[in-house]
Design a protein around this motif. Structure first.
Motif, PDB file in Angstrom:
ATOM      1  N   UNK A 125      -5.541  27.442  16.194  1.00 41.47           N
ATOM      2  CA  UNK A 125      -5.751  28.103  17.471  1.00 41.47           C
ATOM      3  C   UNK A 125      -4.704  27.575  18.443  1.00 41.47           C
ATOM      4  N   UNK A 126      -4.471  28.347  19.493  1.00 37.12           N
ATOM      5  CA  UNK A 126      -3.540  27.899  20.522  1.00 37.12           C
ATOM      6  C   UNK A 126      -4.274  27.246  21.682  1.00 37.12           C
ATOM      7  N   UNK A 127      -5.225  27.977  22.292  1.00 37.88           N
ATOM      8  CA  UNK A 127      -5.924  27.438  23.459  1.00 37.88           C
ATOM      9  C   UNK A 127      -7.313  26.904  23.147  1.00 37.88           C
ATOM     10  N   UNK A 128      -8.070  27.604  22.296  1.00 38.57           N
ATOM     11  CA  UNK A 128      -9.400  27.107  21.943  1.00 38.57           C
ATOM     12  C   UNK A 128      -9.781  27.603  20.556  1.00 38.57           C
ATOM     13  N   UNK A 129     -10.544  26.791  19.792  1.00 43.37           N
ATOM     14  CA  UNK A 129     -10.912  27.190  18.431  1.00 43.37           C
ATOM     15  C   UNK A 129     -11.903  28.332  18.415  1.00 43.37           C
ATOM     16  N   UNK A 130     -11.981  29.004  17.268  1.00 45.98           N
ATOM     17  CA  UNK A 130     -12.941  30.076  17.100  1.00 45.98           C
ATOM     18  C   UNK A 130     -14.290  29.542  16.677  1.00 45.98           C
ATOM     19  N   UNK A 131     -15.138  30.467  16.196  1.00 50.43           N
ATOM     20  CA  UNK A 131     -16.517  30.103  15.865  1.00 50.43           C
ATOM     21  C   UNK A 131     -16.781  30.017  14.370  1.00 50.43           C
ATOM     22  N   UNK A 185     -12.184  24.212   9.193  1.00 53.48           N
ATOM     23  CA  UNK A 185     -11.492  23.156   9.928  1.00 53.48           C
ATOM     24  C   UNK A 185     -10.439  23.786  10.837  1.00 53.48           C
ATOM     25  N   UNK A 186     -10.390  23.347  12.086  1.00 55.78           N
ATOM     26  CA  UNK A 186      -9.475  23.933  13.069  1.00 55.78           C
ATOM     27  C   UNK A 186      -8.421  22.928  13.509  1.00 55.78           C
ATOM     28  N   UNK A 187      -7.186  23.418  13.649  1.00 58.23           N
ATOM     29  CA  UNK A 187      -6.080  22.617  14.147  1.00 58.23           C
ATOM     30  C   UNK A 187      -5.429  23.356  15.315  1.00 58.23           C
TER      31      UNK A 187
END
Length: 274
Positions: A31-37, A42-44
């Motif tokens: 994600x750029x500004x905020x992670x998804x749901x 795992x989010x970076x």
């Protein structure tokens, strides 16, 4: 096999994550500004303008494949330069790359564009997307470039929101009767991208629906599906406005349909009421 989805917090990216989760695929997302749901994903954080961060994410995740579903609109540093950095980095690591491109790379002068058609963009966004896909194919010859058209969903797409706002009178403007595209449902598009990511196919693919409709006709279909009065939708002609962009761009997907098992429905089918 781990797949990295870049731009996973966007409309298309979120559907890619959803389908991966449903299928039990090992998936990592950026994600750029905020992670998804996406549960279990795992989010970076990743800004494609930052080559150092890109290298760090690729080395940490060590994916077998990357699907680039990011959209930087007309920001050249994101939409053009970013995919170039990604292609070079992925190729040097032997990572498969599926890059999502757009029918905005075409001017509409020829109306019908098959997979072999050469880009002739007339907008900054189209030029950025054309530059990106040309560079991706040059620096990562084993990659996939997947061109698509207007992406529609079950209420969450930007065009669907515009229809509701115009019908309610909370938005000014009109839907153009001479602006023609081949819309695709986000679920069909994501499924086709997953098929491309999980095979060793390379080259250019057109992931667009078989129905060519104007933005106004598309709005009428959305309105009918959602129980709105189509008579409330204002109509206009793009040719009479000062807005830049191609008028009639129809992606010919015949060659792609012969290679993929995923069926991409036409807009009249997936927006049919009831």
């Amino acid at each position: 096999m781990t797949v990295l989805i870049i731009g996973a917090s966007g409309f298309l990216g979120a559907e890619l994550v959803r389908q991966a989760s449903a299928a039990g695929r090992a998936t990592v997302a950026t994600f750029n500004s905020r992670p998804g749901d996406g549960g279990g994903t795992t989010w970076h954080q990743l800004d494609l303008r930052d080559s150092g961060r890109l290298d760090a994410v690729l080395d940490a995740v060590a994916p077998s494949a990357v699907i680039n579903a990011s959209s930087g609109n007309a920001d050249w540093a994101v939409t053009a330069d970013g995919p170039i950095r990604l292609a070079v980095a992925a190729a040097s690591r032997g990572i498969r790359l599926v890059h999502v491109s757009s029918d905005a790379i075409f001017s509409g002068a020829d109306t019908h564009y098959d997979e072999a058609a050469l880009p002739d963009p007339i907008t900054p966004y189209g030029a950025a997307k054309a530059t990106a896909e040309t560079a991706v194919r040059l620096f990562h010859p084993a990659s996939v470039v997947a061109r698509t058209s207007l992406i529609i969903g079950d209420g969450g797409a930007s065009h669907e929101r515009v229809v509701h706002e115009l019908a309610s009178g909370t938005r000014d403007g009109a839907l153009f009767t001479d602006d023609i595209r081949c819309p695709v449902h986000v679920a069909d598009l994501a499924a086709a991208l997953w098929e491309l990511a999980l095979t060793d196919t390379t080259g250019v693919f057109h992931l667009a629906g078989p129905d060519a409709v104007s933005r106004f006709a598309l709005g009428v279909l959305v309105a009918r599906r959602d129980g709105l009065d189509p008579a409330l939708l204002p109509a206009g002609r793009r040719a009479d406005s000062n807005l830049p962009g191609a008028l009639d761009v129809r992606l010919d997907s015949h060659a792609t349909r012969q290679q993929l098992s995923t069926r991409i429905r036409g807009v009249r089918e997936f927006l049919a009421k009831g």
